[in-house]
Design a protein around this motif. Structure first.
Motif, mmCIF file in Angstrom:
data_model
loop_
_atom_site.group_PDB
_atom_site.id
_atom_site.type_symbol
_atom_site.label_atom_id
_atom_site.label_comp_id
_atom_site.label_asym_id
_atom_site.label_seq_id
_atom_site.Cartn_x
_atom_site.Cartn_y
_atom_site.Cartn_z
ATOM 1 N N ILE A 327 1.099 -1.522 0.061
ATOM 2 C CA ILE A 327 -0.273 0.181 0.183
ATOM 3 C C ILE A 327 1.057 1.304 -0.192
ATOM 4 N N ILE A 328 0.973 2.115 -1.113
ATOM 5 C CA ILE A 328 1.659 3.361 -1.208
ATOM 6 C C ILE A 328 1.085 4.609 -1.513
ATOM 7 N N PRO A 329 -0.262 5.103 -0.041
ATOM 8 C CA PRO A 329 -0.995 6.064 -0.331
ATOM 9 C C PRO A 329 0.238 6.952 -0.852
ATOM 10 N N GLN A 496 9.706 -5.777 -7.688
ATOM 11 C CA GLN A 496 9.332 -5.404 -8.928
ATOM 12 C C GLN A 496 7.453 -4.910 -8.929
ATOM 13 N N LYS A 497 7.239 -6.369 -9.151
ATOM 14 C CA LYS A 497 6.377 -6.851 -9.452
ATOM 15 C C LYS A 497 5.237 -6.310 -8.472
ATOM 16 N N ASP A 503 1.399 -0.040 -6.445
ATOM 17 C CA ASP A 503 1.093 1.401 -7.709
ATOM 18 C C ASP A 503 -0.759 1.390 -8.247
ATOM 19 N N SER A 504 -0.456 -0.019 -9.340
ATOM 20 C CA SER A 504 -2.179 -0.620 -9.122
ATOM 21 C C SER A 504 -3.039 0.032 -8.577
ATOM 22 N N ILE A 505 -2.567 -0.690 -7.263
ATOM 23 C CA ILE A 505 -4.114 -0.935 -5.567
ATOM 24 C C ILE A 505 -4.143 1.232 -6.160
#
Length: 847
Positions: A327-329, A496-497, A503-505
Motif C-alpha cells: 500500500i503506497i498512499p 518489482q512486480k 501502484d495499481s492499487i
C-alpha cells in the motif's frame, strides 16, 4: 535376551548416500515434516549433478523457500563423501540456534561450540556439521586460526550472506566512540588536516552535530600512520580494537578513516580476506542468498569471481513466493501532513495479529511512540519477536511494535506480523557507506545496497510460500526510490512486480473520490482487509499479476566487470603493484558514466600515485575534485570560478528547468522530495542540496562554495545581475536552541569576508541564516547585516513553492510563456524581493 540384528546384515561396510535427495529419504526425521518441496528438489538436483564441485557458489532463493534445509543437506552430502569438515555459518546466535533446531527436526547430525570454546571433535572428524556465527568465525582472535596456522575446512555454507558480509566488514574495521581516549587523540592529531577540508564542518563535528562526517585525507593519514599506530597500540586491549588489531596492525597505512561527531571508523580499502585462510582455502564456499540483485559487493568483500556472482544457482520455475500487498498512499497524496496522519492513525490501533513498523532511526520512531506504539530495544528484540510468534491473538490484542534500523535477522511469519509498516529510506550504519553515499549518490553500488536493505525489510513479514501480509510504505523519499525507473531496477523481479501491484492499487483507488484524508484512510483500511480477510478476488488478482511477465531493465553489461576491476585495482595497490593499480583505475575512470563517478575513480588514482609521484598525485586530485566537489580538497588551493547571471531572464530559466520533466507528476514528486529535505532536523548536506535545487527551480544561478572549495557560504544564489543571496544553513541544530553561538557568528563573518574578497565590497548581497532562533548570544556580533529564516518562515516558503508547482499542472511546459510564469510568481509570493520581506526576520541581539 536381545536380538543381535547386526548378525543378520550382509557383511561389508554400508555405503553412505551422497545424493542429498537420497540422504533426505534416509534421515530419521520428525513425523511433523513431510517430503522435500519442489523448489528444494530442483536446487539439490542441479547442485548434485552440475555444481557440486564449484569452488564458489551462490544459491539464490526467496525467503521461506527452505534454504536452511538445502544448505544442511549439501553439507551432509559432503560429509558422506568424506569431504569434511563442514561448517554452517549464520549471521547471529538467534539464527544459529534456529538452524540447530531445524537440523534436529530432520535428523541431521550437528554440533556447536561448548561453553569452554572448544572446537567439537565430531566436527574435526567429519562426523557432524558445526553451526556457528559469522562473528565467531570472522574476528582477529578466531579459534579457526589466522595466516599460516588454521583449521582446514572442506565446505562452508554462509547463510543470509548479505548480513554475514556486514560482519566480515566489521572484522576489518575499528570503530572508536567519542569520549574515549583514542578518539580524542586521533582528532587532535588530524585537526589541522580536517580544518583544511572545511572549517565549518569541522566545527560542527567538534560540537557533536549528529550527522557531521569527514574523511581524513589519505595523504595525511599515510604521512601520520606511525603516530596512528602509536595511539591505537596504547588502546589495543579495549573492546573496540582488540578483535581487529591483529588483522589491521600491519596495514594501517593502507586504510581509510572517517570521523563523525560521534565516532571514528578505520578500515582497509581492500579487504584481505586471505587473512582468514580457513575461509579462503576451503574447498567449497557456498553462499545462501535471497533473490536481491545487489550482491555484486560479494566480489569486493569476499573476492568472489564475477562469473560466480552473475551465475547463481536458482530455480527458474519459481517466479514468486508468499503474498505481499503493498500500500503506497503517497503516490496519490504526498502531503507530509497526510503522512503524519497515517502514522498517528495506525499507532493508536490495537491489532488481532502482530503489527510492526520498521524505521531507520530512534528519532523517526517518535512519530509512532507519541501515539501509543512501543519502541523495542535491540536487547529486548528477540524476546518480543518470540512473543509475537506465540501470542494467542484470539484472546490478546497487541499494539504496534516499532523497530529501529533492523532490516534483517528477524523472522515474523504468519500471525506474528500480518501488518508491516516500512517508513522512510534506510540509513547506512557504517561511516564508509555514509560517506560514499554523499560523494557518489548516484553510484550503482550504493543504490544496490540501499535497495537490498529495503528488500530485506519487505521480507520480514512473509516467511513462506503460503504466508501473507499487508505492507504500508511511507516517506516520500522511500516511495520515490521504489517507484523511480532509475532505482526500481535494483530490486528483484518479484519485488518489482509487487511494486507494480501496489501502484495499481493506488491507481484503482483514485484519491479524487475521497472528500477528506479520513475518508482516504478508511478506504486504505478496507483494501488492507481484503488481503487479511482472504478476499478471493484479491488473491486471484495477485496471483494473476505475479504470474504475468514483467519487463526487467537489464543491468549494464559491463557492470560486473567494473566492480571486479575496482576490486583488482585495490588488490594490486595493497600488494604494492602501484603501476598496475594505476592502470586499472584509469581504465575505470575512462569508462565512468558521469563526472561524479569519474572523479571518484580519479581520487583513487591520486591515492595510488602518492607513493611514486606526489606532484602528480596532487594534480590528479585537483582533477577529481573539479569533477566531483564532494571529494577531498588537495593541499594546493583550488581556484574558485565566480558565479554570474548569464541569462538575465529569470522566468525563461524557470521554463527551461521545467522542460527537464516529461510529466507534471514527476516534477511534483521531485519537488516534494526536495522540500522534505529542506527541513530542520535534516542532514546538512541534504538540506544544502535541496536549497540548491530550489534555487535553480526558481530561476536563479546557484553554487555551493563551501562544498566546492571548503570556503565561503553553504549556498550562494545569483538572483539578478550583480546581486546575490548568501545562505548559511544550520539545519542540524536542536530546535530548542536559544541563541546563535559566538562560533556560528564568527563562521558567518568569515564567509562574508570571503564574499567581499571574491565579489568585491560594492556587490549587492542579502545574507540569510537558516536556524531555529533569531537571538544572537551576548558574545556574538555580526559584522554585516544578516537576516534569519526560522521554521515557520521556511514552512511558509515551502508551502508557496509547492502551491506554485501544483498550479503548473494546468500548463504544457513546452508552450508556457514567461508572462504566465511571472504572474504565478506574483500570485504565490515568489518574487526575488519577497525573500527578504516575507521569509526572513531581523536578528535580536542579546544585551
Amino acid at each position: 535376551m536381545a536380538i543381535d540384528f547386526k548378525k543378520q546384515l550382509k557383511q561389508g561396510i554400508k555405503e553412505l548416500q551422497k545424493n542429498p535427495i537420497d540422504i533426505y529419504d534416509t534421515l530419521d526425521r520428525s513425523a511433523s515434516v513431510g517430503p522435500l518441496r519442489p523448489v528444494q528438489l530442483t536446487i539439490l538436483k542441479k547442485w548434485y549433478e552440475e555444481r557440486r564441485d564449484d569452488k564458489e557458489l551462490i544459491i539464490k532463493l526467496p525467503t521461506g523457500a527452505g534454504k536452511t534445509l538445502i544448505g544442511l543437506l549439501i553439507l551432509k552430502s559432503k560429509l558422506n563423501s568424506g569431504e569434511g569438515p563442514c561448517l554452517y555459518i549464520c549471521p547471529n546466535n538467534y539464527l544459529a540456534n534456529q538452524t540447530k533446531l531445524e537440523a534436529e527436526r530432520f535428523g541431521i547430525e550437528v554440533c556447536q561450540f561448548t561453553q569452554f570454546n572448544d572446537i567439537p571433535r565430531e566436527f574435526l572428524d567429519g562426523k557432524a556439521i558445526l553451526i556457528t556465527t559469522a562473528q565467531k568465525f570472522f574476528n582477529g582472535m578466531t579459534v579457526f586460526g589466522l595466516d599460516a596456522r588454521y583449521i582446514e575446512i572442506g565446505t562452508i555454507v554462509l547463510d543470509d550472506s548479505h548480513a554475514c558480509i556486514d560482519i566480515v566488514n566489521n572484522a576489518f574495521s575499528i570503530t572508536l566512540n567519542k569520549g574515549e581516549g583514542a578518539y580524542e587523540e586521533l582528532l587532535d592529531l588530524f585537526t589541522p588536516n580536517l580544518k583544511q577540508q572545511g572549517e565549518g564542518t569541522f566545527i560542527d563535528l567538534c560540537e557533536g552535530e549528529f550527522d557531521s562526517l569527514m574523511q581524513i585525507p589519505y595523504w595525511s593519514w599515510e604521512e601520520k600512520s606511525s603516530d596512528v599506530l602509536r595511539i591505537l597500540s596504547k588502546y589495543k586491549y579495549v573492546e573496540e580494537i582488540k578483535f581487529s588489531w591483529s588483522i589491521l596492525k600491519d596495514i594501517i597505512p593502507k586504510c581509510k578513516a572517517f570521523i563523525s561527531g560521534n565516532s571514528i571508523e578505520i578500515s582497509p580499502y581492500y579487504i584481505p580476506i586471505e587473512k582468514f585462510p580457513a575461509f579462503q582455502n576451503a574447498k567449497n564456499k557456498i553462499l545462501m542468498s535471497a533473490t536481491t540483485q545487489n550482491d555484486t559487493f560479494l566480489i569486493q568483500g569476499l573476492g568472489f569471481r564475477k562469473e560466480t556472482v552473475s551465475h547463481p544457482l536458482v530455480d527458474p520455475t519459481l517466479l514468486w513466493s508468499g503474498e505481499k500487498m503493498l500500500i503506497i498512499p503517497e503516490l496519490l497524496n504526498a502531503d507530509p501532513a497526510f503522512s503524519l496522519e497515517l502514522r498517528s492513525h495506525f499507532s493508536k490501533l490495537e491489532y488481532p495479529f502482530g503489527s510492526v513498523a520498521i524505521v531507520p532511526s530512534n528519532k523517526k520512531s517518535e512519530f509512532y511512540t507519541v501515539n501509543g506504539a512501543e519502541l523495542i530495544s535491540q536487547e529486548d528484540l528477540i524476546e518480543r519477536v518470540e512473543y509475537l510468534k506465540n501470542n494467542n491473538y484470539s484472546k490478546n490484542r497487541v499494539n504496534l511494535v516499532v523497530i529501529s534500523n533492523k532490516y534483517d535477522g528477524i523472522d515474523l511469519p504468519d500471525s506474528a506480523c500480518r501488518f508491516l509498516i516500512l517508513d522512510s529510506l534506510p540509513y547506512f550504519q557504517n561511516l564508509s557507506d555514509s560517506y560514499e553515499e554523499r560523494v557518489r549518490p548516484s553510484g550503482d553500488l550504493i543504490q544496490k545496497k540501499r535497495a537490498q536493505k529495503i528488500e530485506q525489510g519487505l521480507g520480514r513479514s512473509v516467511r513462506g510460500e503460503k504466508d501473507f501480509s499487508v505492507i504500508l510504505l511511507l516517506g516520500n523519499h522511500l516511495v520515490n526510490f521504489i517507484t523511480n525507473s532509475k532505482t526500481k531496477k535494483y530490486f528483484s523481479p518479484e519485488t518489482q512486480k509487487q511494486i507494480e501491484i501496489g501502484d495499481s492499487i493506488m491507481s484503482l483507488s483514485g484519491v479524487e473520490q475521497f472528500s477528506s484524508n479520513t475518508e482516504f484512510i478508511k478506504h486504505i483500511i478496507s483494501v488492507m482487509k481484503q488481503c487479511i480477510d482472504r478476499d478471493e478476488s484479491w488473491k486471484e488478482y495477485y496471483t494473476q499479476s505475479m504470474n504475468r511477465p514483467i519487463e526487467i531493465l537489464e543491468q549494464e553489461e559491463n557492470y560486473f566487470e567494473m566492480i571486479e576491476l575496482e576490486y583488482e585495482a585495490e588488490r594490486e595497490f595493497y600488494k604494492g603493484n602501484y603501476s598496475l593499480a594505476i592502470s586499472k583505475i584509469q581504465d575505470l575512470a575512462d569508462r565512468a558514466p558521469d563526472p561524479l563517478e569519474k572523479g571518484w575513480y580519479l581520487q583513487s588514482k591520486a591515492r595510488f600515485e602518492l607513493n611514486n609521484n606526489k606532484m602528480q598525485s596532487t594534480n590528479t586530485q585537483k582533477q577529481a575534485q573539479k569533477l566531483n566537489c564532494n571529494l577531498l580538497i588537495p593541499s594546493d588551493v583550488i581556484d574558485y570560478e565566480k558565479l554570474e547571471y548569464v541569462d538575465g531572464n529569470r522566468n525563461q530559466r524557470i521554463i527551461n528547468f521545467l522542460k527537464q520533466y516529461s510529466r507534471h507528476e514527476k516534477l511534483l514528486q521531485e519537488v516534494q522530495t526536495q522540500l522534505d529535505y529542506l527541513s530542520f532536523g535534516q542532514r546538512a548536506d541534504k538540506f544544502e542540496t535541496a536549497l540548491d535545487f530550489i534555487g535553480q527551480l526558481l530561476g536563479y544561478v546557484t553554487d555551493r562554495p563551501d562544498k566546492k572549495i571548503r570556503k565561503g557560504p553553504d549556498n550562494l544564489w545569483c538572483v539578478r545581475n550583480n546581486e546575490y543571496f548568501m545562505f548559511e544553513c544550520k539545519s542540524e541544530v536542536k530546535e530548542s536552541r536559544e541563541s546563535i553561538t559566538k562560533t556560528e557568528v564568527g563562521q558567518f563573518n568569515n564567509h562574508c569576508g570571503w564574499f567581499e574578497g571574491v565579489y568585491g565590497g560594492m556587490t549587492k548581497v542579502n545574507r540569510f541564516i537558516f536556524i531555529p532562533t533569531q537571538k544572537v548570544s551576548y558574545e556574538g556580533h555580526f559584522t554585516h547585516e544578516v537576516k534569519v529564516i526560522r521554521k515557520h518562515k521556511l514552512n511558509y516558503l515551502k508551502r508557496n513553492i509547492l502551491n506554485f508547482i501544483k498550479e503548473l499542472a494546468a500548463y504544457n511546459f513546452s508552450e508556457m510563456h514567461i508572462d504566465k510564469i511571472n504572474q504565478l510568481l506574483v500570485t504565490h509570493e515568489l518574487k526575488t524581493d519577497d525573500f527578504e520581506s516575507l521569509y526572513s526576520e531581523e536578528i535580536i541581539v542579546t544585551k
